[in-house]
Design a protein around this motif. Structure first.
Motif, short mmCIF file in Angstrom:
data_model
loop_
_atom_site.label_atom_id
_atom_site.label_comp_id
_atom_site.label_asym_id
_atom_site.label_seq_id
_atom_site.Cartn_x
_atom_site.Cartn_y
_atom_site.Cartn_z
N ASP A 1 0.86 -1.18 0.00
CA ASP A 1 0.00 0.00 0.00
C ASP A 1 0.90 1.24 0.00
N TYR B 1 2.18 2.54 3.37
CA TYR B 1 1.26 2.56 4.52
C TYR B 1 1.18 1.17 5.16
N HIS C 1 -2.05 0.28 12.09
CA HIS C 1 -1.73 -1.08 11.63
C HIS C 1 -0.26 -1.17 11.25
N PHE D 1 -10.70 -1.69 1.83
CA PHE D 1 -10.17 -1.92 0.48
C PHE D 1 -10.93 -3.04 -0.23
N ARG E 1 1.68 13.69 10.78
CA ARG E 1 0.34 13.46 10.25
C ARG E 1 0.02 12.03 10.66
N ASP F 1 -2.01 8.83 10.47
CA ASP F 1 -2.87 8.13 9.51
C ASP F 1 -4.10 7.53 10.23
N VAL F 2 -5.25 7.67 9.63
CA VAL F 2 -6.53 7.11 10.15
C VAL F 2 -6.52 6.89 11.67
N GLU G 1 -5.58 12.30 10.51
CA GLU G 1 -6.47 11.93 9.40
C GLU G 1 -7.65 11.20 10.00
N SER H 1 -11.12 9.35 9.54
CA SER H 1 -12.00 8.66 8.61
C SER H 1 -13.45 8.85 9.08
N SER H 2 -14.32 9.28 8.18
CA SER H 2 -15.77 9.41 8.46
C SER H 2 -16.07 9.96 9.85
N PHE I 1 -13.20 14.31 5.50
CA PHE I 1 -13.28 14.00 4.07
C PHE I 1 -14.67 14.14 3.45
N LYS J 1 -16.73 13.71 -0.86
CA LYS J 1 -17.58 12.57 -1.22
C LYS J 1 -18.85 13.05 -1.90
N HIS K 1 -2.79 12.38 -1.61
CA HIS K 1 -2.33 11.21 -2.36
C HIS K 1 -3.43 10.16 -2.55
N ASP K 2 -4.59 10.34 -1.91
CA ASP K 2 -5.69 9.38 -2.04
C ASP K 2 -6.82 9.90 -2.92
N ARG L 1 -6.96 6.34 -6.75
CA ARG L 1 -6.01 7.14 -5.97
C ARG L 1 -4.76 7.45 -6.81
O1 LIG Z 1 -12.76 7.85 3.28
P1 LIG Z 1 -12.59 7.82 4.77
O2 LIG Z 1 -13.11 6.55 5.40
O3 LIG Z 1 -13.16 9.07 5.40
O4 LIG Z 1 -11.04 7.78 5.14
C1 LIG Z 1 -10.06 8.69 4.77
C2 LIG Z 1 -8.96 8.02 3.99
O5 LIG Z 1 -8.55 6.87 4.74
C3 LIG Z 1 -7.63 5.98 4.13
O6 LIG Z 1 -6.38 6.62 3.95
C4 LIG Z 1 -5.21 6.40 4.70
O7 LIG Z 1 -5.01 5.09 5.20
C5 LIG Z 1 -4.76 4.04 4.26
C6 LIG Z 1 -4.28 2.85 5.05
O8 LIG Z 1 -3.13 3.21 5.80
C7 LIG Z 1 -3.72 4.42 3.17
O9 LIG Z 1 -3.84 3.51 2.12
C8 LIG Z 1 -3.97 5.83 2.64
O10 LIG Z 1 -3.01 6.18 1.68
C9 LIG Z 1 -4.00 6.76 3.83
O11 LIG Z 1 -4.09 8.12 3.48
C10 LIG Z 1 -8.18 5.56 2.78
O12 LIG Z 1 -7.26 4.73 2.10
C11 LIG Z 1 -8.47 6.76 1.89
O13 LIG Z 1 -9.00 6.36 0.64
C12 LIG Z 1 -9.47 7.65 2.60
O14 LIG Z 1 -9.62 8.86 1.84
#
Ligand SMILES: O=P(O)(O)OC[C@H]1O[C@H](O[C@H]2O[C@H](CO)[C@@H](O)[C@H](O)[C@H]2O)[C@H](O)[C@@H](O)[C@@H]1O
Length: 550
Positions: free
Chosen positions: A58, A61, A101, A142, A195, A197-198, A249, A251-252, A275, A279, A323-324, A409
């Motif tokens: 990944d 990541y 993770h 994923f 930063r 991550d999640v 970062e 998520s939701s 984010f 969406k 980057h996503d 991405r």
């Molecule tokens: O779309 P969300 O559920 O709101 O989450 C936000 C982003 O989360 C994830 O991104 C980050 O973690 C991943 C695993 O480590 C990594 O692949 C990614 O590059 C990180 O930025 C998710 O992958 C993103 O698509 C979401 O935008």
């Protein structure tokens, strides 16, 4: 905590930024080479995506060793030089910490697999349910189930992301202690920010159960214990310094939690990424679909986060790209007919909001999605999983590829377009991901179009540093129901900054409230040239304009 309200952060994706060895993969020396470019733009910090040892399933990541440099990206000498050179230019280094993770190649997971009980408790292992089904019905983000068989045992391990990214057990104090050591290790190396991550999914519910929706987010997102963990992380690591900037970062997440994460009184983080505004082109909330963006929804979300976070003393990271994310120019503008207007309007919309702007590499020159013609041009694991799922759901190859072109991405991860030479000056070898075909038209050296956009970014950054109203002003939207213009006012010490952004290619008019026409107004910045403020304000395609009213 350092005052960061006047700062702007530049995100470089090392793998695609600048290759100095000819192996087609960007590296730390490439980042060093381009620090003067970032300085010239005016950014104060640079966030680098993970460059630690990783199998790269990944793109880093999936970390195998948190305190190492992957030879793909360079050596310890290169890293030390990066710290030294960025210090000289007064650019703070912000590192990406992936603490939810590890890679399944990490020593901890390998020891766990070998039967070491101590390390088995570093991960989230569960038995199948009585009926033989997986421990819970949660989905991996994923694609597919969030549980996979743990070696040749009867147990399963949790992975909210890829099967090679095993979730850590934050309930185990030993795990937390090890992770804090990692953060402290990098602090001692001289980094100035993180930063995370999640980070809002680290606190899984104590008892793991099937989710009613079959997805499971509510069982691990923003749980109360996450706030406890982040407070502890702060106390044990960066909170012991007074100049570290952190961004989580999320998520939701929700505004309510965003406030808790970023209000200075909570002693958690400096700011957060949310984010929801990205969406608004997901049909029925589903990413792997195509649809034009919902402008009214976009405004409502931006407004909710601006007003809500301000009311609760929280702080937003402001961004369109990372980057996503597919390139915002493609999603919210017209890159064919109005590339400069699109890029500058989008930039102004977020740079003048309340929060800290992040610029993702290439947005400052107007980079776009590459629109690859072949599935195999895309390398991202999430993209390939999505293609399989789309096909299983009945989509034709063409339809699935059309969706991938919009949502992958990899749209963001194409090599940085430095100049007109082969591979856009990114590498002398074969790039790991194809350069977008438009690099002769869009690049940092020979493109007038890119130069206009970059100058505009510089001006926006300069204004933020100069104007307290941009750093600290309150926020209020006007005419929130206007069908094509996002208008807002920042207010500070009897001054008002009116920002008008037109998101479409036609001409439209906004009727301004009288109170904005009462004072003396001056034009601050816009992408159409000097304008006078008037009650019936007509805006051209993708126009943006800002006025100071005293
Ligand atoms: O779309 P969300 O559920 O709101 O989450 C936000 C982003 O989360 C994830 O991104 C980050 O973690 C991943 C695993 O480590 C990594 O692949 C990614 O590059 C990180 O930025 C998710 O992958 C993103 O698509 C979401 O935008």
């Amino acid at each position: 905590m350092q005052n960061f309200h006047d700062k702007v952060i530049y995100q470089a994706y090392p793998k695609s930024f600048k290759d100095t060895t000819g192996n087609g993969i960007g590296d730390l020396n490439g980042v060093i080479e381009k620090l003067p470019y970032i300085k010239d733009l005016g950014a104060d910090m640079i966030w680098l995506n993970p460059f630690y040892k990783s199998p790269q399933n990944d793109n880093g990541y999936d970390i195998e060793d948190y305190t190492s440099i992957d030879p793909l990206f360079g050596t310890w000498d290169d890293f030390d030089r990066l710290v030294e050179e960025s210090d000289k230019l007064e650019i703070g280094l912000m590192l990406d910490m992936v603490l939810n993770h590890t890679s399944t190649e990490h020593e901890w997971f390998q020891k766990a697999l070998a039967g070491d009980k101590k390390y088995q408790d570093f991960y989230i292992l569960r038995d199948a349910q009585k009926d033989g089904s997986l421990p819970t019905n949660w989905e991996s983000k994923f694609g597919g189930p969030a549980w996979s068989k743990f070696g040749d045992t009867d147990k399963y391990y949790l992975h909210l992301y890829d099967v090679t990214q095993a979730d850590l057990n934050w309930r185990n104090p030993e795990v937390r202690k090890e992770l804090y050591k990692v953060v402290n290790f990098w602090l001692e190396k001289g980094v100035k920010g993180f930063r995370f991550d999640v980070i809002n999914v680290i606190g899984k519910a104590e008892e793991l159960k099937d989710a009613e929706d079959g997805v499971g987010k509510s069982h691990y997102t923003d749980t109360p214990i996450v706030h406890e963990y982040i407070k502890e992380l702060n106390r044990e690591t960066f909170g012991r310094y007074d100049d570290i900037v952190t961004v989580g970062e999320m998520s939701s997440t929700t505004v309510e939690n965003g406030i808790k994460y970023s209000n200075p009184d909570s002693n958690e983080l400096s700011m957060i990424f949310s984010f929801h505004h990205l969406k608004v082109d997901y049909k029925d909330g589903e990413k792997w679909t195509t649809m034009p963006f919902d402008f009214i929804k976009l405004k409502q979300i931006l407004d909710e986060w601006q007003a809500g976070m301000a009311a609760g003393g929280g702080w937003n990271a402001l961004f369109w790209n990372n980057h996503d994310q597919p390139r915002a120019n493609n999603r919210f503008g017209d890159v064919k007919n109005y590339p400069v207007k699109t890029a500058t309007m989008l930039a102004q919309t977020v740079h003048l909001l309340r929060g800290t702007p992040f610029i993702y590499q290439g947005e400052e020159i107007g980079m776009t999605n590459p629109d690859y013609s072949e599935l195999n041009d895309y390398k991202d694991i999430e993209t390939h999983n999505a293609f399989i799922e789309l096909k299983e759901a009945g989509a034709s190859d063409e339809k699935a590829l059309e969706i991938i072109r919009d949502k992958s991405r990899d749209n963001a991860r194409t090599p940085m377009q430095w100049n007109e030479s082969e591979h856009a000056g990114f590498t002398e070898g074969e790039p790991w991901l194809k350069v977008a075909d438009n690099y002769k038209k869009i690049n940092t050296e020979s493109s007038k179009e890119s130069e206009k956009i970059r100058s505009y970014y510089k001006e926006l950054i300069r204004l933020r540093k100069e104007m307290a109203i941009i750093q600290e002003g309150n926020y209020k939207a006007i005419a929130l129901d206007h069908p094509s213009i996002y208008a807002y006012v920042r207010e500070h010490e009897n001054q008002k900054l009116l920002v008008l952004n037109h998101f479409y290619s036609d001409e439209d008019k906004i009727t301004l409230p009288d109170e904005l026409l009462e004072g003396e107004s001056s034009y601050v910045i816009g992408n159409r040239g000097d304008r006078e403020l008037e009650k019936e304000f007509v805006m051209g395609p993708y126009e943006t304009a800002a006025f100071l009213i005293k």
